[in-house]
Design an enzyme around this catalytic site. Sequence first.
Site, short mmCIF file in Angstrom:
data_model
loop_
_atom_site.label_atom_id
_atom_site.label_comp_id
_atom_site.label_asym_id
_atom_site.label_seq_id
_atom_site.Cartn_x
_atom_site.Cartn_y
_atom_site.Cartn_z
N GLU A 16 -1.39 0.14 -3.51
CA GLU A 16 -0.82 -1.00 -2.81
C GLU A 16 0.65 -1.00 -3.08
O GLU A 16 1.15 -1.64 -4.00
CB GLU A 16 -1.45 -2.31 -3.31
CG GLU A 16 -2.87 -2.49 -2.86
CD GLU A 16 -3.82 -1.76 -3.78
OE1 GLU A 16 -4.99 -2.14 -3.83
OE2 GLU A 16 -3.39 -0.82 -4.47
N THR A 17 1.28 -0.24 -2.28
CA THR A 17 2.70 -0.01 -2.45
C THR A 17 3.28 -0.11 -1.07
O THR A 17 2.56 -0.04 -0.09
CB THR A 17 2.88 1.44 -2.96
OG1 THR A 17 2.62 1.47 -4.33
CG2 THR A 17 4.26 1.98 -2.69
N THR A 18 4.58 -0.31 -1.01
CA THR A 18 5.26 -0.10 0.26
C THR A 18 6.38 0.89 0.01
O THR A 18 7.24 0.63 -0.84
CB THR A 18 5.86 -1.40 0.80
OG1 THR A 18 4.89 -2.42 0.73
CG2 THR A 18 6.34 -1.21 2.22
#
Lengths: 216, 232
Positions: A16-18
Amino acid sequence: MDSVPVNGVLRSRLIETTIMALEYDGGVVIGADSRTTTGAYIANRVTDKLTPIHDRIFCCRSGSAADTQAIADVVTYQLGFHSIELDEPPLVETAANLFRASCYRYREELTAGILVAGWDRRKGGQVYCVPIGGMLVRQPVSVGGSGSSYIYGFMDSNYKPNMTKDQCLELTAAAVSLAMERDGSSGGVVRLASISKDGVERRVILGNQLPKYSTH
Amino acid sequence: MDTFCTVYCYAVSRSSPDICSLTRIYYDAGCDDLSFSASNGVVLATEKKQKSILYDEQSVHKVEPITKHIGMVYSGMGPDYRVLVRRARKLAQQYFLVYQEPIPTGQLVQRVASVMQEYTQSGGVRPFGVSLLIAGWDEDQPYLFQSDPSGAYFAWKATAMGKNYVNGKTFLEKRYNNDLELEDAIHTAILTLKESFEGQMTEENIEVGICNEAGFKRLTPAEVKDYLAAIA
């Protein structure tokens, strides 16, 4: 970051990264959030997901923190050796291919989504996407991580070719902020970097300085 | 017993006289090179005489970078040198992968010397026919090491190797002092090289490498020309 209990032990992930990377005429701009989680716990709220591989080549890491760090370390070794043998700065495409080679060969064991971005003399600024599974494709604009789902529309409508470096930086900061706002697993600060023939400039945008979009 | 002895002797005899004669070989046939540790850097200088004017001098180098902060030069057999350069580069990268730190010069020298020693004690191989000079900069200090075919290594403040190493060393002994700056060291190194140089010394037939806090760099022919002009 997700938690995947393996043998009863939680693993840190970065899924869960951007992360994102854009090409502009003369270089690239890369950006990322700074959250690393094990389950619901934020193990590191100031993570640096923009990792230097060589003087003018960076990678943006999403997926398992351990996997991407290990791959980045190995590619740094391979590229460092290659570059000094050639006696010239390495090509971004070479770095991207080295990432792809590791990510594809060990695809069953790894969870790594990586963006390779940098500048070289031959083709200028380039962004290469190496998603989970080990594909390799060059794209002028690329987003990754779970937060990326929320900003595909934003990128499609706001990216225009031939933007300047500053426009790219603004767009990246805006996009990552929007993703962080909506994605529970992205957050913290926005890390930015721009890479050109003149070098690398790094910047951090703290929480209270992020562009604000919500009106309520 | 005999067979064993013969085989054993064969393996040993291939190396031991060779070590001695190799020593002589590289001292006789090798080119001169020398190096100098200054207070703020290290300089490596070597002659690079080619057998014919048709050689493309810039396609092959004697002074080679190993990492950003370490470089080396040799006296002896070029092909053997190439193998060691490649090995050294890999060793340096490997060290970084494990320790996340640029390899200290002494550590690199130890590892390279270990490789050279291996080839004096393994079957079916011969020792490397080169003596290396390794220059590096770490923790705000210059370092200079020599590594021999036997695998022995030594740290130096200034040294010369090759045909006229005796004269070279004598010349250096007179001119060396601890406070020399890099610029003066380069100047002195080139002068020392000139002492035993046959013929005209130009930027095409010598190579100079420097190592300071900015890292290791092989001087371009243009830069070498400037230094040569200063001593003319």
